[in-house]
Enzyme design. Sequence first.
Site, short mmCIF file in Angstrom:
data_model
loop_
_atom_site.label_atom_id
_atom_site.label_comp_id
_atom_site.label_asym_id
_atom_site.label_seq_id
_atom_site.Cartn_x
_atom_site.Cartn_y
_atom_site.Cartn_z
N SER A 1 31.33 39.53 42.27
CA SER A 1 30.33 39.60 41.18
C SER A 1 29.07 40.34 41.59
O SER A 1 28.87 40.26 42.77
CB SER A 1 29.78 38.00 40.52
N GLN B 1 32.56 41.03 37.99
CA GLN B 1 31.72 40.40 36.93
C GLN B 1 30.37 41.03 36.96
O GLN B 1 29.82 40.81 38.01
CB GLN B 1 31.89 38.89 37.09
N TYR C 1 25.06 26.91 39.64
CA TYR C 1 25.01 26.05 38.20
C TYR C 1 24.77 24.91 38.14
O TYR C 1 24.21 24.53 37.25
CB TYR C 1 25.92 26.68 37.09
N ASP D 1 33.67 29.94 32.54
CA ASP D 1 32.82 30.75 33.59
C ASP D 1 31.57 29.93 34.18
O ASP D 1 30.73 29.81 33.72
CB ASP D 1 32.40 32.05 33.44
N HIS E 1 29.40 35.47 44.36
CA HIS E 1 28.57 35.74 43.34
C HIS E 1 27.63 36.74 43.24
O HIS E 1 27.10 37.41 42.03
CB HIS E 1 27.54 34.36 43.14
N LYS F 1 31.80 30.47 41.63
CA LYS F 1 31.31 31.64 42.37
C LYS F 1 30.72 30.72 43.43
O LYS F 1 30.10 29.79 43.48
CB LYS F 1 30.50 32.52 41.42
N ARG G 1 27.02 28.47 17.26
CA ARG G 1 27.00 29.85 17.82
C ARG G 1 28.25 29.91 18.80
O ARG G 1 28.92 30.80 18.94
CB ARG G 1 25.82 29.98 18.63
#
Length: 259
Positions: free
Chosen positions: A124, A146, A35, A30, A93, A60, A220
């Site tokens: 989103s 989202q 970003y 995603d 977005h 997005k 993680r």
Amino acid sequence: MPLLGFGVYQNYTARDSVLEAFKAGYRHVDSAQVYRNEADVGKAVSDSEISREDLFITTKCVSKTHGFESTLKGVDESLAKFKFDYIDLFLIHDPYSGTERRLATYKALLEAQASGKIRTVGVSNYGIKHLEEIRNAGFPMPSVNQIELHPLCQQRPIVSYCREHNIVVQAYCPIIRGKMDHPTITEIASKYGRDPAQILIRWSLQKGFVPLPKSATPARIHSNTKVYDFELKEEDVTALDALDRGKDGAISWNPVDAD
């Protein structure tokens, strides 16, 4: 769409992280234009030697870029950055641009879908009124919404609306940005011999959401995928459900009430 996605918000080593995520078994990433890591995600895809058809990649467009022509241009720019022939899922977005520009943006994404540039159109951070706006305009409903979603912020009216209209609910911030020290969460984690993130991701899956945990830490990234070999008992799901604080539980921008 794979039921578990890998988020890359604020990830500035996205190529390496996405390659690690692929090693851990993720096939769903995603990203977003804002970003600024679409090129890194695309590089990870090409370097991975995994077939493009086996991967599901999302991006997005944020409100400052909304509009019909600007969205069409943005789709082409994203394709160029990813170095893809198509994008699996393209989301609006956020709803901050107002009714007219939101609908123009949505119309542009439908056009890009018709031309084969994107496979699926979604949104989103959309509240019920934003989703109703699409329906009232006579457009097909989005395939995905989202939203921020975790036990402290469950957005129940939006989730109910999405279920009623067959809209898949993706959950961002599913592990509460690492703020997992609520006693109920830690007690349940201890009970199952799991870490709190695994409990929260498992809760999200059992609620029927598509969680999008993010991490740049290899250990993680791997541990967040170890969620398919146990199931939360109904009493524990109920205990996590009881943590809902509504909008007060949000830890992100959560702009679902934008005009």
